[in-house]
Design an enzyme around this catalytic site. Structure first.
Site, PDB file in Angstrom:
ATOM      1  N   ASP A  12      -7.783  -1.144   1.116  1.00 10.69           N
ATOM      2  CA  ASP A  12      -8.371   0.177   1.383  1.00 10.69           C
ATOM      3  C   ASP A  12      -8.783   0.969   0.134  1.00 10.69           C
ATOM      4  O   ASP A  12      -9.580   1.886   0.217  1.00 10.69           O
ATOM      5  CB  ASP A  12      -7.385   1.034   2.198  1.00 10.69           C
TER       6      ASP A  12
ATOM      7  N   GLY B  34       0.811  -1.217   0.000  1.00 16.08           N
ATOM      8  CA  GLY B  34       0.000   0.000   0.000  1.00 16.08           C
ATOM      9  C   GLY B  34       0.842   1.265   0.000  1.00 16.08           C
ATOM     10  O   GLY B  34       2.043   1.241  -0.305  1.00 16.08           O
TER      11      GLY B  34
ATOM     12  N   VAL C 268     -11.404 -10.212   9.233  1.00 14.97           N
ATOM     13  CA  VAL C 268     -12.041 -11.154   8.290  1.00 14.97           C
ATOM     14  C   VAL C 268     -12.156 -10.509   6.907  1.00 14.97           C
ATOM     15  O   VAL C 268     -12.226 -11.194   5.899  1.00 14.97           O
ATOM     16  CB  VAL C 268     -13.454 -11.619   8.724  1.00 14.97           C
TER      17      VAL C 268
ATOM     18  N   SER D  62      -3.709  -3.388  -1.376  1.00 11.57           N
ATOM     19  CA  SER D  62      -4.303  -2.914  -0.120  1.00 11.57           C
ATOM     20  C   SER D  62      -5.807  -3.010  -0.253  1.00 11.57           C
ATOM     21  O   SER D  62      -6.348  -2.650  -1.301  1.00 11.57           O
ATOM     22  CB  SER D  62      -3.909  -1.464   0.132  1.00 11.57           C
TER      23      SER D  62
END
Ligand code: F6P
Length: 315
Positions: free
Chosen positions: A154, A106, A288, A152
């Site tokens: 995100d 990331g 998770v 990543s």
């Protein structure tokens, strides 16, 4: 001419699809006649060297496409953040004749890669000065070539539409919220579901869209009124009046109000319990979201990304 030697590592938080990326990098490198090494345990492995940097062959990456996480390990290395650590890393690479590095990670990991690339000439100069390498080895590898693959969950990297792992994490969130919705509806309950993403609200936003959530809190679009708590409670009450049996509030872990103040799930829980006069449950989805098998999209994107780069370099 000697064969080009390159290394691949995964760094930072793991993400589903990293294995597919490693596999594609290794096999494409071999297909192109390069020698390819895997660095185990991310930048920490680069600093430690030795057994942590291993030569790969075609079979080394067999049977990993469907596996979650990263089989070559990852770490958040404090040592690599120091110049001393990066000097050790440069020495380990030079000793193997490696001057190409593919980093799958990331924001922080790719920033680290860029610093390493910029410092490379001065790190080699330092190693020559300290007698760790000779001037010939330094001159043979004047530059470190870096390739970054954004891995990543995100989806927070500027200029990248989808990062490796995001699609799987989004599916995982969707499944979890669907599951929560059924129990919430059975009990006529309100649930707050907190999802990952660090300072980015992508997973929360698209998770909310996919599950038809009632309220969403993300850092990029804070509530635009100061009394947003009252507005939220009124909306939920209106939903109940209209016959809705469940209420789902999805919040990003980086949620903020319009003054930049962090909003915690327990703050939202308290407001809702007071406003609705009932117990409210909080589910923090946690890791998770990041573990388990990658989706077809993440496997394919990671594979095709490397393939496309190869095609471009051949033009
Ligand atoms: O960057 C990926 C991520 O999963 C974030 O969404 C989250 O904030 C963080 O990593 C969690 O980090 P750790 O695995 O160190 O708990």
């Amino acid at each position: 001419m000697s064969r080009k030697k390159i290394a691949v590592l995964t760094s930072g938080g793991d993400a589903q699809g990293m294995n597919a990326a490693v596999r594609a990098v290794v096999r494409t490198a071999l297909d192109q006649g390069a020698e390819i090494y895997a660095v185990y345990e991310g930048y920490q492995g680069l600093v430690e060297g030795g057994e942590r940097i291993r030569k790969m062959d075609w079979d080394s990456v067999g049977g990993i496409l469907y596996r979650g996480g990263t089989v070559i390990g990852t770490a958040r290395s404090e040592e690599f953040r120091t110049r001393e650590g990066r000097c050790k890393a440069a020495l380990n690479l030079i000793q193997l004749g490696i001057d190409g590095l593919i980093v799958i990670g990331g924001d922080g990991s790719l920033t680290g890669a860029n610093i390493f690339r910029q410092e490379w000439p001065s790190l080699l100069a330092e190693l020559v000065q300290n007698g760790k390498i000779n001037a010939e080895s330094s001159a043979a590898h004047p530059n470190l070539l870096i390739v970054g693959m954004v891995g990543s969950i995100d989806n927070d990297f500027y200029g990248t539409e989808m990062t490796i792992g995001t699609d799987t994490a989004l599916h995982r969130i969707t499944e979890a919220v669907d599951a929560i919705t059924s129990t919430a509806a059975s009990h006529q309950r309100t649930f707050i579901v907190k999802v990952m993403g660090r300072n980015c609200g992508y997973l929360a936003l698209f998770g909310a869209l996919a599950t038809g959530a009632d309220w969403l809190l993300i850092p990029e679009a804070p509530p635009n009124v100061d009394n947003w708590q009252d507005v939220m409670v009124e909306r939920l009450k209106a939903g109940t009046k209209a016959g809705r049996r469940d209420h789902i509030i999805i919040m990003a872990e980086g949620a903020r109000d319009r003054d930049g103040k962090y909003i915690g799930s327990s703050d939202v829980q308290r407001v809702l319990e007071e406003g609705l006069g009932e117990e409210v449950r909080v589910t923090i989805l946690g890791h998770v979201q990041r573990g388990g098998r990658p989706s077809a999209y993440d496997r394919n994107m990671s594979t095709l990304y490397v393939w496309k780069k190869r095609e471009k370099s051949q033009r």
